[in-house]
Design a protein around this motif. Structure first.
Motif, PDB file in Angstrom:
ATOM      1  N   VAL A 240       0.840  -1.202   0.000  1.00  0.00           N
ATOM      2  CA  VAL A 240       0.000   0.000   0.000  1.00  0.00           C
ATOM      3  C   VAL A 240       0.874   1.251   0.000  1.00  0.00           C
ATOM      4  O   VAL A 240       0.596   2.226  -0.722  1.00  0.00           O
ATOM      5  CB  VAL A 240      -0.952  -0.008   1.207  1.00  0.00           C
ATOM      6  CG1 VAL A 240      -1.680   1.326   1.320  1.00  0.00           C
ATOM      7  CG2 VAL A 240      -1.954  -1.152   1.090  1.00  0.00           C
ATOM      8  N   THR A 241       1.936   1.240   0.775  1.00  0.00           N
ATOM      9  CA  THR A 241       2.848   2.388   0.812  1.00  0.00           C
ATOM     10  C   THR A 241       3.450   2.651  -0.560  1.00  0.00           C
ATOM     11  O   THR A 241       3.534   3.800  -1.010  1.00  0.00           O
ATOM     12  CB  THR A 241       3.960   2.150   1.850  1.00  0.00           C
ATOM     13  OG1 THR A 241       3.383   1.893   3.134  1.00  0.00           O
ATOM     14  CG2 THR A 241       4.867   3.359   1.951  1.00  0.00           C
ATOM     15  N   VAL A 242       3.852   1.598  -1.253  1.00  0.00           N
ATOM     16  CA  VAL A 242       4.404   1.739  -2.597  1.00  0.00           C
ATOM     17  C   VAL A 242       3.355   2.309  -3.552  1.00  0.00           C
ATOM     18  O   VAL A 242       3.650   3.177  -4.388  1.00  0.00           O
ATOM     19  CB  VAL A 242       4.929   0.380  -3.112  1.00  0.00           C
ATOM     20  CG1 VAL A 242       5.248   0.445  -4.600  1.00  0.00           C
ATOM     21  CG2 VAL A 242       6.165  -0.029  -2.330  1.00  0.00           C
ATOM     22  N   ALA A 243       2.111   1.850  -3.432  1.00  0.00           N
ATOM     23  CA  ALA A 243       1.044   2.350  -4.300  1.00  0.00           C
ATOM     24  C   ALA A 243       0.778   3.832  -4.048  1.00  0.00           C
ATOM     25  O   ALA A 243       0.562   4.608  -4.988  1.00  0.00           O
ATOM     26  CB  ALA A 243      -0.229   1.537  -4.073  1.00  0.00           C
ATOM     27  N   VAL A 244       0.795   4.252  -2.792  1.00  0.00           N
ATOM     28  CA  VAL A 244       0.585   5.668  -2.470  1.00  0.00           C
ATOM     29  C   VAL A 244       1.753   6.495  -3.006  1.00  0.00           C
ATOM     30  O   VAL A 244       1.555   7.579  -3.569  1.00  0.00           O
ATOM     31  CB  VAL A 244       0.401   5.866  -0.952  1.00  0.00           C
ATOM     32  CG1 VAL A 244       0.392   7.349  -0.596  1.00  0.00           C
ATOM     33  CG2 VAL A 244      -0.895   5.195  -0.487  1.00  0.00           C
ATOM     34  N   ALA A 245       2.968   5.998  -2.856  1.00  0.00           N
ATOM     35  CA  ALA A 245       4.134   6.710  -3.383  1.00  0.00           C
ATOM     36  C   ALA A 245       4.026   6.883  -4.896  1.00  0.00           C
ATOM     37  O   ALA A 245       4.336   7.961  -5.436  1.00  0.00           O
ATOM     38  CB  ALA A 245       5.411   5.960  -3.024  1.00  0.00           C
ATOM     39  N   ALA A 246       3.560   5.845  -5.592  1.00  0.00           N
ATOM     40  CA  ALA A 246       3.401   5.939  -7.049  1.00  0.00           C
ATOM     41  C   ALA A 246       2.359   6.993  -7.412  1.00  0.00           C
ATOM     42  O   ALA A 246       2.538   7.758  -8.373  1.00  0.00           O
ATOM     43  CB  ALA A 246       3.009   4.575  -7.610  1.00  0.00           C
ATOM     44  N   ALA A 247       1.271   7.042  -6.644  1.00  0.00           N
ATOM     45  CA  ALA A 247       0.236   8.040  -6.911  1.00  0.00           C
ATOM     46  C   ALA A 247       0.754   9.453  -6.670  1.00  0.00           C
ATOM     47  O   ALA A 247       0.439  10.379  -7.435  1.00  0.00           O
ATOM     48  CB  ALA A 247      -0.978   7.754  -6.035  1.00  0.00           C
ATOM     49  N   LEU A 248       1.557   9.633  -5.625  1.00  0.00           N
ATOM     50  CA  LEU A 248       2.122  10.957  -5.339  1.00  0.00           C
ATOM     51  C   LEU A 248       3.117  11.364  -6.428  1.00  0.00           C
ATOM     52  O   LEU A 248       3.156  12.537  -6.833  1.00  0.00           O
ATOM     53  CB  LEU A 248       2.793  10.963  -3.968  1.00  0.00           C
ATOM     54  CG  LEU A 248       1.881  10.733  -2.762  1.00  0.00           C
ATOM     55  CD1 LEU A 248       2.684  10.768  -1.466  1.00  0.00           C
ATOM     56  CD2 LEU A 248       0.750  11.748  -2.707  1.00  0.00           C
ATOM     57  N   THR A 249       3.903  10.409  -6.892  1.00  0.00           N
ATOM     58  CA  THR A 249       4.842  10.705  -7.978  1.00  0.00           C
ATOM     59  C   THR A 249       4.099  11.105  -9.250  1.00  0.00           C
ATOM     60  O   THR A 249       4.485  12.056  -9.946  1.00  0.00           O
ATOM     61  CB  THR A 249       5.737   9.485  -8.259  1.00  0.00           C
ATOM     62  OG1 THR A 249       6.489   9.176  -7.077  1.00  0.00           O
ATOM     63  CG2 THR A 249       6.688   9.759  -9.413  1.00  0.00           C
ATOM     64  N   LYS A 250       3.034  10.382  -9.574  1.00  0.00           N
ATOM     65  CA  LYS A 250       2.241  10.700 -10.762  1.00  0.00           C
ATOM     66  C   LYS A 250       1.662  12.107 -10.670  1.00  0.00           C
ATOM     67  O   LYS A 250       1.620  12.841 -11.670  1.00  0.00           O
ATOM     68  CB  LYS A 250       1.119   9.677 -10.916  1.00  0.00           C
ATOM     69  CG  LYS A 250       0.271   9.890 -12.160  1.00  0.00           C
ATOM     70  CD  LYS A 250      -0.777   8.803 -12.304  1.00  0.00           C
ATOM     71  CE  LYS A 250      -1.627   9.010 -13.556  1.00  0.00           C
ATOM     72  NZ  LYS A 250      -2.656   7.936 -13.702  1.00  0.00           N
TER      73      LYS A 250
END
Length: 270
Positions: A240-250
């Motif tokens: 989940v942390t990785v998914a949130v990081a990807a969304a923030l990067t996008k």
């Protein structure tokens, strides 16, 4: 409020101190410490002191004769605070519940609280406790986060979590830290507790520069959001942390993120 909303223990305190403090809490801690120091108090009480970011900012500004009692509901947070602060005979660390302060009436010139009143299950009752321990004419200073929509990075993290758990999105950030943003409600609660000369000031700053990965780790693992994620997916915290990081990067790009943050600073007199 869920009981887990108030639990800052396990791995949370260290991550909170390392990531969340420089991300969003430090700018307002410096401001609150300066406001308190201008009052030149000798007897101070800090409630919901957390890992001590305000305590550290305030201690160098205090008179050599001053004493600051720094309290928090969660002893693990105070343990981190004490380790960061070191020994200072003017600072006393004490575990305490703001709803029933184990302190004498009319003991303090100032009571301060950084982003803690949102966690009180009965704010009027807690404010009455603050008023009880204040000396006549004493001051209560605190801050609260504005609406989550006015705090872009937190809002983006919440939206990313909702995309990950669409049927039961984690709601801690919206419900608690950003759930007490109505100035009229704050004023009414303080007046009900007997305070007067109440002022509210909207104060906008910028979060400390941070990578998407560290921001996601802070929000997902360094706050009670962690408890919500683990309730929904016991083994999924890292994913989940990785998914949130990807969304923030996008949303914000691959560089360091620095966005506006906004809070209300409140003062009231006994």
């Amino acid at each position: 409020m869920a009981e887990a909303d108030k639990v800052f223990a396990g791995a949370i305190p260290e991550l909170y101190e390392r990531l969340m403090v420089p991300l969003i809490f430090e700018p307002y801690a410096i401001d609150l410490a300066e406001r308190v120091a201008r009052l030149k108090p000798l007897d101070l009480l800090e409630i919901a002191a957390g890992t001590g970011v305000v305590t550290r900012a305030l201690a160098p500004k205090l008179d050599v004769e001053a004493q600051l009692v720094a309290t928090d509901l969660n002893q693990p947070m105070l343990d981190v605070a004490h380790s960061r602060q070191g020994d200072d005979e003017r600072v006393v660390w004490q575990q305490a519940d703001a709803m029933a302060l184990p302190l004498d009436d009319e003991s303090f010139d100032v009571v301060l609280c950084q982003f803690g009143v949102m966690f009180f299950p009965d704010r009027v009752k807690a404010y009455r406790e603050v008023r009880r321990v204040l000396k006549p004419g004493g001051r209560f200073l605190f801050n609260v986060w504005d609406r989550i929509e006015a705090n872009e990075l937190a809002h983006a993290a919440v939206e990313a979590l909702a995309a990950r758990f669409p049927e039961n999105p984690p709601s801690f950030m919206r419900r608690v830290p950003h759930g007490y943003a109505d100035p009229a409600k704050i004023r009414t609660d303080l007046e009900a507790a007997g305070f007067h000369d109440i002022t509210l000031e909207t104060l906008e700053k910028r979060n400390g520069p941070i990578s998407a990965s560290d921001a996601a780790t802070g929000f997902c693992q360094g706050t009670p959001v962690r408890n919500e994620i683990e309730e929904r997916d016991a083994s999924g915290l890292a994913a989940v942390t990785v998914a949130v990081a990807a969304a923030l990067t996008k949303r914000f790009g691959s560089g360091m993120i620095e966005r506006p943050i906004r809070a209300q600073v409140v003062t009231a007199q006994r």
